[in-house]
Design an enzyme around this catalytic site. Structure first.
Site, mmCIF file in Angstrom:
data_model
loop_
_atom_site.group_PDB
_atom_site.id
_atom_site.type_symbol
_atom_site.label_atom_id
_atom_site.label_comp_id
_atom_site.label_asym_id
_atom_site.label_seq_id
_atom_site.Cartn_x
_atom_site.Cartn_y
_atom_site.Cartn_z
ATOM 1 N N ASP A 19 39.421 42.644 42.914
ATOM 2 C CA ASP A 19 38.114 43.262 42.675
ATOM 3 C C ASP A 19 37.586 42.738 41.343
ATOM 4 O OD1 ASP A 19 39.163 44.703 44.841
ATOM 5 O OD2 ASP A 19 38.194 46.565 44.222
ATOM 6 N N LYS B 219 30.805 45.419 46.337
ATOM 7 C CA LYS B 219 31.276 46.751 45.939
ATOM 8 C C LYS B 219 30.292 47.345 44.945
ATOM 9 C CE LYS B 219 35.269 48.811 43.496
ATOM 10 N NZ LYS B 219 36.608 48.508 42.940
ATOM 11 N N LYS C 220 32.074 48.064 50.004
ATOM 12 C CA LYS C 220 32.950 49.070 49.415
ATOM 13 C C LYS C 220 32.180 49.919 48.404
ATOM 14 C CE LYS C 220 37.134 49.613 46.555
ATOM 15 N NZ LYS C 220 38.291 48.915 45.926
#
Length: 303
Positions: free
Chosen positions: A140, A203, A239
């Site tokens: 991430d 995300k 996400k």
């Protein structure tokens, strides 16, 4: 593909306000949706007091997210229920990989100067390489918000592309830190650039901004995902992270994914929740579904 795009905030807010009013799920159907939500959770600990023991306990919870009596009551004895992943800092990746060995649960690691992303680029790339070398299957990354705020899209593309290359075979989730991007138009454009640069997921947040995942931001991002797929044929996951704590939150975001992108985005290969406390509330709701009673939160501890 995106420079002339403008997003109407009021229209986005009106759209998301209808999500949980036009569609409801109750009883056994709700339990089924919540089981799917569990499978899409990146069970996360990103705290300064993380220890190997805490990470090991979190990994044990990821492998057995529901108490055995609830699993049996739902008829899931033969179903291998786990969370989507466990997400930790790079220093804890090796611990998590060892704890999850043989479980099928991947380890995700934040990197690239998380959460601010203001570390020099060589160190950011080195952090990715370290986490991948320790066994992380998912990375991430955080983008430099200044590139979005100044409209320097080429710099953003080059940055994310370099990170994509550093990830190698690991899946890369691009954290946009949407609470710091000021406008939904910026959120849409940053999503498009991240996908162009090779992000496997976009995300919302690190979970450490003043404003994290919201439904209007998520709607903007999933429509960018849909537009990019329509234009290129390339599929990207999504996400939301930060502030997702309740069963109501889980249901709302699942409805958003179903209505905007379809059933394929109700699976962990294309949809994840970034959360730490969400699982506890889902487990309480499932216990209520099974027994008709709500238990105290301390009966469903995380780590």
């Amino acid at each position: 593909m995106f420079e002339n795009m403008a997003v109407n905030l009021s229209a986005a807010e009106r759209r998301v306000a209808t999500l949980t009013t036009r569609r409801t799920v109750k009883k056994a159907w709700q339990a089924a949706w919540l089981i799917r939500a569990i499978e899409c959770i990146d069970l996360t600990t990103l705290a300064g007091d993380d220890t190997p023991g805490k990470v090991e306990r979190l990994c044990a919870k990821a492998c057995n997210p529901l108490r055995a009596d609830l699993v049996k009551a739902l008829g899931l004895d033969d179903y291998h229920l786990t969370t989507g992943a466990v997400c930790v800092y790079p220093m804890m990746v090796a611990t998590a990989v060892k704890a999850l060995e043989g479980s099928g649960v991947p380890v995700a690691s934040v990197a690239t100067g998380f959460p601010a992303g203001l570390t020099p680029m060589p160190q950011r790339l080195a952090e990715i390489s370290y986490a991948v070398g320790e066994g992380a299957a998912e990375i991430d990354i955080v983008i430099s918000r200044r590139h979005v705020l100044t409209g320097n899209w080429l710099a953003l593309y080059d940055e994310v592309r370099s990170m994509r290359e550093a990830c190698g075979e690991a899946h890369m989730k691009a954290i946009l830190s949407t609470g710091e991007l000021k406008t939904l138009s910026n959120v849409y454009k940053a999503s498009m650039v991240a996908m162009m640069a090779g992000a496997d997921f976009v995300k919302t947040s690190t979970g450490m901004e003043a404003v994290n995942a919201t439904l209007p931001v998520s709607l903007t991002m999933v429509r960018a995902v849909r537009d990019y797929m329509d234009m290129t044929g390339q599929i990207c996951g999504f996400k939301p992270a930060g502030g997702l704590r309740t069963t109501k939150d889980a249901i709302a975001w699942l409805i958003l994914m179903k209505e905007e992108l379809g059933n394929d985005w109700l699976k962990p290969d294309l949809f994840r929740f970034g959360a730490s406390s969400l699982l506890g509330d889902i487990e309480r709701q499932i216990e209520h579904n099974v027994t008709g009673r709500y238990s105290s939160a301390d009966r469903h501890g995380m780590a």
